[in-house]
Enzyme design. Structure first.
Site, PDB file in Angstrom:
ATOM      1  N   ASP A 278      -1.682  60.181  76.680  1.00 42.18           N
ATOM      2  CA  ASP A 278      -0.380  59.734  77.158  1.00 42.18           C
ATOM      3  C   ASP A 278       0.289  58.951  76.022  1.00 42.18           C
ATOM      4  O   ASP A 278      -0.347  58.579  75.025  1.00 42.18           O
ATOM      5  CB  ASP A 278      -0.519  58.881  78.432  1.00 42.18           C
ATOM      6  CG  ASP A 278       0.803  58.780  79.206  1.00 42.18           C
ATOM      7  OD1 ASP A 278       1.848  59.196  78.674  1.00 42.18           O
ATOM      8  OD2 ASP A 278       0.780  58.266  80.340  1.00 42.18           O
TER       9      ASP A 278
HETATM   10  C1  NOJ Z   1       4.399  58.230  79.788  1.00 39.50           C
HETATM   11  C2  NOJ Z   1       3.989  58.566  81.195  1.00 39.50           C
HETATM   12  O1  NOJ Z   1       2.888  57.763  81.578  1.00 39.50           O
HETATM   13  C3  NOJ Z   1       3.609  60.032  81.371  1.00 39.50           C
HETATM   14  O2  NOJ Z   1       3.424  60.278  82.745  1.00 39.50           O
HETATM   15  C4  NOJ Z   1       4.658  60.925  80.802  1.00 39.50           C
HETATM   16  O3  NOJ Z   1       4.295  62.276  80.991  1.00 39.50           O
HETATM   17  C5  NOJ Z   1       4.807  60.613  79.314  1.00 39.50           C
HETATM   18  N1  NOJ Z   1       5.222  59.230  79.158  1.00 39.50           N
HETATM   19  C6  NOJ Z   1       5.805  61.536  78.627  1.00 39.50           C
HETATM   20  O4  NOJ Z   1       7.083  61.284  79.055  1.00 39.50           O
END
Ligand code: NOJ
Length: 759
Positions: A278
């Site tokens: 993430d």
């Molecule tokens: C952070 C988030 O936790 C995740 O769910 C998301 O897919 C990513 N950013 C990309 O935007």
């Protein structure tokens, strides 16, 4: 064979677009390509970057052409992505880029938030929302979505409760499968499919105290039994990707967790796809305190099996040095690159890098053209997701000819209607409650509107909610004094036959990084509700929110309450359909509504205890809080209809079940009211005695069915040993002989029960 593959690769490399001539054998193809790659090119493939509006496009294209970027996210149109793919086609090996995006509950057409989708308990509707999202996103050149999010969430303080499918392992797992299949269609290589990347692996929904990004400390049994199955279901359904969670698990961050990413995911579950960290998670290994510096963070992540690192530069910066020093092996890098190439292969990009980008002359002239949207589907899915919580004296449905006062800060709130993670949805294309009601009431409408209150009267909260919006503040604040706003609403109420108040949360209150200590409707709005109640007019609350709210007072004050979550682009029309009875509500809560924050957790399927609270008896020395009513405000699976349903004649086909056999549970469902309607019949099982404590009940099946007024049907559920299996203290998955209770109800609390013995 090998020679042939190399030859075909060479043909492909000679001219872009000739990828179609390459071998149909994925593994051979990927291995051959890998052999051609320099270390820099390999590491480049592991880099996944976010394309912000501020980023210099020229530089990005240069990096791509130099083979230093594997994929991007957040660039979401063909004209944006085409030049990047062109740059990739100028790179030495012409390895295509992939383009990802958070397509969570819609792309251009926004469907209800995931929690609301779950409330429909309607697998066809949920699947339809996923399929349309995929088609719309693919038509805008998206190859991969960071979805579905299948984190079981049992703590509504967590803002991301809105993004998941609720508290129940079985329901979330069923939806996980449906969503993966819907996104990926016949195959992720289809031009109108996108690859699903299930998240957040793992246990993100169980962060301590509901505080986002926090730790998770959980027994293995609970993990295997309650939290891991939805990820597994998504993977078994063929999800091509997995995104790691930002939390730690029993002391080890997910993104450096070799047990999680290799032993469990790859070895035990046989996952063969792409893993991504993430946002910034590799770098955060330093903050977690498991890596001294960026170098160690990169080492831990790649060794744990994180193939692509999202939006940090550590792989690019550190992997060459780590390799040179012998701190990582060439195979660590190669394995990761293999998965990236494999995912691109599966997305169909080696056959045609422009599969979803298409030709410039076919680009849509207007991205937001109405014919690119799927409004009627969004309206139908949305109305299926609404949950009727109260309806005293048949206050609902309303007559379209009634004089209605519509009040509340969410009555004209197009942004909030879309909910968080609204992808490419545009507020000016979303139907507000006011618009929806006016359209339903037609020319003769007597619909007055007064704002009545701001979302919050707390300047600090307002500041927080508006912090991240660069263009314009998302939560608009009416500067007039609160008393004046209320007075205006009261005046409108006094002149009306009935009051509809749209209250709850702004969408940013149920979002990433939006944990709350309080589950009440904000005070400014509670004051409004109190004042409206005092007018003596029938009061309908239309709740908008992304998590369960503690609406103890409002339950008493309101004559009817409709839970509408954040219902998406067509939300206003869908809610109006229900308010005026053009659709009979059929949604059921996918998670328990607590009476207060202090009661959390309140999930229905908790383990049996030695001194359970017994309703009706004095509670002394039983498990309860003495200062409030025991039990939730609304149980899991609860939801009313404009008609009534009765359950009767529950029967089991046998009082015993052989390990290899099946057992049928039947029940008669009757629509005893005067309207046609749908309901969800739910089947729960309790393993009465086991080698370890078992839950008081667990959902094992459900059927949503339509019955005409007066109609009855006998429903049949078939149980087998598989439905009775659980992970024991040794983590063996098996059913144990003994007594089982089968419960069937229209919610998890009010059930009929029969028992059988597993032999
Ligand atoms: C952070 C988030 O936790 C995740 O769910 C998301 O897919 C990513 N950013 C990309 O935007």
């Amino acid at each position: 064979m090998k020679k042939l593959c190399l030859l075909s690769l060479a043909i492909a490399l000679a001219s872009p677009g000739a990828w179609a001539a390459t071998a149909d054998n994925k593994e051979a193809f990927v291995s051959d390509l890998l052999k051609q790659m320099t270390l820099d090119e390999k590491i480049g493939q592991l880099r996944l970057i976010s394309i912000g509006p501020e980023m210099p496009r020229e530089l990005i294209r240069k990096e791509i052409a130099a083979g230093r970027i594997g994929g991007t996210f957040n660039s979401i149109t063909r004209p944006e992505n085409r030049p990047m793919q062109d740059a990739a086609m100028r790179s030495r090996l012409k390895i295509p880029m992939f383009f990802a995006y958070d397509v969570i509950h819609g792309h251009r057409t926004i469907f209800p938030i995931p929690l609301a989708l779950a409330a429909s308990w309607d697998m066809d509707a949920i699947g339809l929302s996923g399929r349309i999202s995929a088609k719309e996103a693919a038509a805008d050149s998206i190859d991969l979505t960071f979805a579905p999010m299948v984190d079981v969430s049992r703590d509504p303080r967590w803002g991301r409760t809105s993004e998941g499918f609720g508290e129940d392992t079985y329901l979330v797992s069923r939806i996980a499968q449906v969503m993966v299949r819907a996104f990926q269609g016949p195959a992720p290589s289809a031009a109108d499919s996108i690859m699903a990347s299930v998240k957040h692996f793992a246990l993100y929904g169980a962060v301590e105290g509901g505080r986002d990004y926090n730790i998770v400390d959980m027994s293995l049994v609970k993990m295997y039994q309650d939290y891991l199955p939805p990820y597994r279901a998504a993977i078994d359904a063929g999800a091509g990707g997995v995104m790691t969670a930002l939390n730690s698990i029993n002391g080890v961050p997910a993104s450096s967790n070799t047990w999680l990413m290799q032993d469990l995911l790859r070895k035990e579950w046989g996952f063969k796809g792409l893993t991504v960290s993430d946002h910034g998670a590799v770098f955060e290994l330093i903050n977690h305190g498991v890596a001294r510096d960026g170098r160690e963070a990169a080492k831990l992540a790649i060794k744990a099996g994180i193939d692509m690192s999202m939006n940090d530069s550590l792989y690019g910066k550190e992997l060459p040095g780590l390799l040179k020093a012998g701190d990582i092996a060439q195979s660590d890098i190669d394995n990761a690159v293999r998965e990236v190439l494999g995912a691109k292969y599966d997305m169909g990009l080696f056959k045609d890098p422009y599969l979803r980008i298409g030709k410039a002359e076919q680009d849509p002239a207007d991205l937001y053209a109405p014919e690119r949207m799927h409004r009627s589907e969004a309206r139908d899915v949305a109305r299926r997701s609404l949950v009727l919580l109260e309806n005293r004296n048949q206050t609902l449905p309303l007559a379209k000819t009634a004089k209605i006062a519509l009040v509340g800060p969410l009555a004209k709130a197009p942004i909030d209607m879309m909910g968080s993670w609204a992808a490419a949805g545009r507020p000016d294309q979303s139907v507000t409650l006011f618009d929806g009601m006016r359209a339903a009431m037609g020319q003769q409408a007597t619909l007055t509107y007064a704002r009545g209150a701001n979302i919050t009267g707390d300047a600090k909260v307002l500041g927080y909610l508006n912090f991240l919006n660069f263009d314009a503040p998302e939560v608009v604040d009416d500067p007039r004094p609160a008393a004046q706003l209320i007075a205006e609403a009261v005046k409108a109420a006094q002149q009306a036959d009935v009051v509809v108040a749209a209250v709850g949360e702004s969408r940013g209150m149920s979002h990433e990084s939006s944990s709350r200590t309080d589950l009440n409707i904000p005070a400014s709005q509670r004051e409004l509700i109190k004042a409206l109640k005092a007018t003596g007019k029938p009061l309908v609350l239309v709740l908008m929110n992304g998590r369960p709210l503690s609406i103890v007072d409002e339950k008493e004050q309101a004559d009817a309450i409709l839970e509408t979550w954040f219902a998406g682009t067509e939300g206003g029309n869908a809610i109006a359909d229900v308010l005026f009875g053009d659709y009979n509500p059929s949604g059921k809560l996918p998670l328990t509504f607590p009476r207060s924050v202090g009661q959390i957790p309140t999930y229905y399927n908790h383990l049996s205890i030695g001194r359970p609270f017994t309703p009706g008896k004095p509670g002394n020395y039983t498990s309860q809080y003495f200062d409030d009513t025991t039990g939730p405000l609304y149980p899991f699976g609860y939801g009313l209809s404009y008609t009534d349903f009765s359950l009767s004649d529950m029967a089991l086909s046998s009082t015993t079940l052989n390990k290899s056999g099946t057992l049928d549970a039947t029940i008669k469902v009757k629509n005893t009211g005067r309207r046609d309607g749908e309901t969800v019949v739910q089947l729960y099982v309790q393993d009465v005695t086991g080698s370890m404590i078992r839950p008081v009940k667990e959902l094992k099946g459900f059927q949503k069915l339509m019955l005409k007024a007066g109609e009855e049907k006998v429903l049949r559920f078939t149980l087998s040993e598989d439905d009775l299996k659980f992970y024991n203290t040794q983590l063996q998955y098996a059913a144990e002989p003994g007594k089982f209770n089968v419960q069937i109800g229209l919610n998890s609390r009010d059930v009929k029960q029969q028992s059988f013995e597993l032999l």
